[in-house]
Design a protein around this motif. Sequence first.
Motif, short mmCIF file in Angstrom:
data_model
loop_
_atom_site.label_atom_id
_atom_site.label_comp_id
_atom_site.label_asym_id
_atom_site.label_seq_id
_atom_site.Cartn_x
_atom_site.Cartn_y
_atom_site.Cartn_z
N GLU A 59 69.25 43.09 27.30
CA GLU A 59 70.20 44.20 27.31
C GLU A 59 70.73 44.43 28.72
O GLU A 59 71.91 44.71 28.93
N ASN A 60 69.86 44.29 29.73
CA ASN A 60 70.25 44.56 31.12
C ASN A 60 70.66 43.31 31.88
O ASN A 60 70.96 43.38 33.07
N GLY A 61 70.64 42.14 31.22
CA GLY A 61 71.04 40.91 31.87
C GLY A 61 70.04 40.44 32.91
O GLY A 61 70.41 39.78 33.89
N LEU A 62 68.75 40.72 32.70
CA LEU A 62 67.74 40.37 33.71
C LEU A 62 66.83 39.24 33.26
O LEU A 62 65.97 38.82 34.02
N ALA A 63 66.97 38.76 32.03
CA ALA A 63 66.02 37.78 31.51
C ALA A 63 66.05 36.50 32.33
O ALA A 63 67.10 35.95 32.63
N GLN A 64 64.86 36.03 32.68
CA GLN A 64 64.75 34.80 33.43
C GLN A 64 63.30 34.33 33.37
O GLN A 64 62.40 35.10 33.10
N LYS A 65 63.11 33.04 33.57
CA LYS A 65 61.76 32.48 33.60
C LYS A 65 61.46 32.03 35.02
O LYS A 65 62.20 31.22 35.59
N ILE A 66 60.41 32.52 35.60
CA ILE A 66 60.05 32.19 36.97
C ILE A 66 58.72 31.46 36.97
O ILE A 66 57.72 31.97 36.47
N ALA A 67 58.71 30.24 37.50
CA ALA A 67 57.49 29.45 37.52
C ALA A 67 56.65 29.77 38.74
O ALA A 67 55.44 29.63 38.72
N ILE A 68 57.27 30.16 39.82
CA ILE A 68 56.57 30.46 41.05
C ILE A 68 57.30 31.62 41.72
O ILE A 68 58.53 31.68 41.69
N ASP A 118 75.47 27.21 44.33
CA ASP A 118 75.94 27.64 43.02
C ASP A 118 75.00 27.09 41.94
O ASP A 118 74.59 25.92 42.00
N GLN A 119 74.70 27.91 40.96
CA GLN A 119 73.81 27.49 39.88
C GLN A 119 74.39 26.30 39.12
O GLN A 119 73.65 25.40 38.70
N ASP A 120 75.70 26.27 38.95
CA ASP A 120 76.34 25.16 38.23
C ASP A 120 76.12 23.84 38.96
O ASP A 120 75.92 22.79 38.33
N VAL A 121 76.13 23.87 40.29
CA VAL A 121 75.90 22.67 41.09
C VAL A 121 74.47 22.20 40.91
O VAL A 121 74.20 21.00 40.73
N ILE A 122 73.53 23.11 40.95
CA ILE A 122 72.11 22.78 40.83
C ILE A 122 71.82 22.12 39.50
O ILE A 122 71.06 21.15 39.41
N GLU A 123 72.44 22.62 38.43
CA GLU A 123 72.18 22.09 37.10
C GLU A 123 72.74 20.69 36.91
O GLU A 123 72.33 19.96 36.00
N LEU A 124 73.65 20.25 37.78
CA LEU A 124 74.20 18.89 37.72
C LEU A 124 73.36 17.89 38.49
O LEU A 124 73.52 16.68 38.32
N LEU A 125 72.44 18.39 39.34
CA LEU A 125 71.64 17.50 40.18
C LEU A 125 70.57 16.80 39.37
O LEU A 125 69.99 17.35 38.46
N SER A 183 63.34 27.30 38.49
CA SER A 183 64.54 27.30 37.65
C SER A 183 65.79 27.20 38.51
O SER A 183 65.77 27.48 39.72
N SER A 184 66.89 26.80 37.88
CA SER A 184 68.16 26.70 38.61
C SER A 184 68.57 28.05 39.17
O SER A 184 69.10 28.14 40.29
#
Length: 283
Positions: A211-220, A275-282, A264-265
């Motif tokens: 709802e608040n746009g905060l969802a994320q998975k953090i490994a470390i 940029d997150q988009d750049v990271i996801e292409l690596l 995560s990216s």
Amino acid sequence: MKYYHFCTEGLRKGIIFRDEEDFIVGMNYVAITAKECGLVILAFCLMSNHWHFIVRGNTIDIERFNTLLKSRISMWLHRKYSLSHFLKGQELTIKEIDSLDYLRKVIGYVLRNPIVAGINCTVESYRWGSGKCYFHENHPHDKQVISDRSKGILCKTNSSAIKSYGLDRYGMITPDQYVDKEAVTDIFRTAKAFIYNVMSFKSFDMDLELENGLAQKIAIEDSKLIKIVESLCSRDFKVRSVDLLPTRDKCIVAVKLRKDYGASSKQISRILGLDQDVIELLR
């Protein structure tokens, strides 16, 4: 007076609180700003790239508090890291709490935020929030016996609100001096109910974060990943800061963080400023 949960959007690029000193400065600004704005804090936590508060007050005071807190922290980040307009545009979400049941759940959500984020801590041991304030005897902290002027210097402020507080041995205004512990005790009534709400409702967490746009998975956790990045910069690139790396070298670091540490990216984007988009292409 009504109850509200408000939080800031997690920064996609960059970290607000990079080390212990940053967190202590942030905690002190919370205490001082709440005093100036007349906002009653029931529970809160500062995370590396955003914050959560449960308060009693009104939306005008909340917006004033958040604006002033952001301004003070931005000035600190500029002085320490030469970062300009770092928190500009960071969105604020305010939600009115319309029932006692929801109030109990959302207090639990805020206090367990560090645990859900993967930080190795308990609600009580997390220093950058109010988790230690409730349902146990608060032992008096060893306050420094210093002048108000010296307190202002340590807290990086000239606000007269500093006179209301003492500092612990780390130079921090502890939350038990300004959080409304009694109100939280009345809300939960028993320690058992408090613990139940703090340690439960995982589905509630996901619904609220989506709802608040905060969802994320953090490994470390961010603070540990920052230390890893600093070590990589020094060892592999002979520089002291990731800010000194060209984009090509940042991409090399990004790949290593994802493969070796499961970052995560979104988290890598915060740490490296890519940029997150750049990271996801690596690859």
